[in-house]
Design a protein around this motif. Sequence first.
Motif, PDB file in Angstrom:
ATOM      1  N   THR A 213       1.078  -1.054  -0.056  1.00  0.00           N
ATOM      2  CA  THR A 213      -0.018  -0.030  -0.069  1.00  0.00           C
ATOM      3  C   THR A 213       0.916   1.185  -0.044  1.00  0.00           C
ATOM      4  O   THR A 213       0.583   2.259  -0.627  1.00  0.00           O
TER       5      THR A 213
ATOM      6  N   SER B 121       2.506   1.862  -3.154  1.00  0.00           N
ATOM      7  CA  SER B 121       1.456   2.496  -4.309  1.00  0.00           C
ATOM      8  C   SER B 121       1.356   4.028  -4.089  1.00  0.00           C
ATOM      9  O   SER B 121       1.048   4.611  -4.959  1.00  0.00           O
TER      10      SER B 121
ATOM     11  N   LEU C  22      -6.600  -5.235  -5.790  1.00  0.00           N
ATOM     12  CA  LEU C  22      -7.415  -4.604  -5.091  1.00  0.00           C
ATOM     13  C   LEU C  22      -6.961  -3.246  -5.146  1.00  0.00           C
ATOM     14  O   LEU C  22      -7.953  -2.136  -5.387  1.00  0.00           O
ATOM     15  N   LEU C  23      -5.817  -2.959  -5.320  1.00  0.00           N
ATOM     16  CA  LEU C  23      -5.302  -1.527  -5.353  1.00  0.00           C
ATOM     17  C   LEU C  23      -5.433  -0.954  -6.928  1.00  0.00           C
ATOM     18  O   LEU C  23      -5.664   0.104  -7.083  1.00  0.00           O
ATOM     19  N   THR C  24      -5.274  -2.070  -7.776  1.00  0.00           N
ATOM     20  CA  THR C  24      -5.286  -1.610  -9.204  1.00  0.00           C
ATOM     21  C   THR C  24      -6.637  -1.577  -9.863  1.00  0.00           C
ATOM     22  O   THR C  24      -6.891  -0.611 -10.773  1.00  0.00           O
ATOM     23  N   THR C  25      -7.310  -2.398  -9.377  1.00  0.00           N
ATOM     24  CA  THR C  25      -8.780  -2.565 -10.026  1.00  0.00           C
ATOM     25  C   THR C  25      -9.828  -2.151  -9.003  1.00  0.00           C
ATOM     26  O   THR C  25     -11.099  -1.981  -9.492  1.00  0.00           O
ATOM     27  N   HIS C  26      -9.715  -1.974  -7.949  1.00  0.00           N
ATOM     28  CA  HIS C  26     -10.680  -1.752  -6.808  1.00  0.00           C
ATOM     29  C   HIS C  26     -11.670  -2.846  -6.789  1.00  0.00           C
ATOM     30  O   HIS C  26     -12.614  -2.491  -6.265  1.00  0.00           O
ATOM     31  N   GLN C  27     -11.368  -3.941  -7.342  1.00  0.00           N
ATOM     32  CA  GLN C  27     -12.287  -5.334  -6.992  1.00  0.00           C
ATOM     33  C   GLN C  27     -11.023  -6.340  -6.721  1.00  0.00           C
ATOM     34  O   GLN C  27     -10.136  -6.248  -6.815  1.00  0.00           O
TER      35      GLN C  27
ATOM     36  N   HIS D  37      -3.404   3.708   3.667  1.00  0.00           N
ATOM     37  CA  HIS D  37      -3.893   4.803   2.687  1.00  0.00           C
ATOM     38  C   HIS D  37      -3.946   6.015   3.619  1.00  0.00           C
ATOM     39  O   HIS D  37      -3.535   7.020   3.102  1.00  0.00           O
TER      40      HIS D  37
END
Length: 211
Positions: free
Chosen positions: A101, A104, A154-159, A188
């Motif tokens: 995290t 990113s 999860l970070l890149t696609t939010h899924q 975050h």
Amino acid sequence: MTSNLIRTAGLGLGIALAIAWTAPELNMRGDRFKPLVYDQMTPAQKTMTDHVLATRGSMNGPFNVMLRDAELGDIAQQLGAQIRFHSAVPAKLNELAVIITLASWGSEFEFQGHSRLAQRAGLTAGVSEALAAGKRPASMAGDEETVYNFCTELLTTHQVSDANFAAAMKLLGERGVVDLISAMGYYHMVAMALNVDRYPLPEGTKPVLKH
């Protein structure tokens, strides 16, 4: 007579303790948010500071920023303590999620600190170095790969795909998956606070994030 002596002795002890107590040297850093000094803090700020020092021993990182809303900051630091010290996720994997995290966000100070914590917990230095370079680590243990896949998707696609969710559930269970998501969410906030502040690295420390 005896009661007067007891009261006098108690008063003397109280005065002696007050004289002996000195405000902690916090040595906080900041850029846009001026570093605070303990003696100049509000009661709420002192309470938050005392809580952070009791659990972590240092006010480095986001706490100088969080002190601007000390009531909220104290709740946030308690969440951070729960995530760091009482997670259902093993320390190595918890720290892996944290540094993924932080990388990113390009949060240099926190990334370096948590990379050290991750290595103490058993993560190889090569994993941190690959993340710092913006690359997928070439060699990971199976549990590390499961956490890496879950977090990066999860970070890149939010899924999160069914496959990565199922793998994380098998590894960590329901509480562990929730704790993993919570660790990412908390850091975050930490990264955003430090990036907005333009939080400085300690003197003589070089950046490691290359992307």
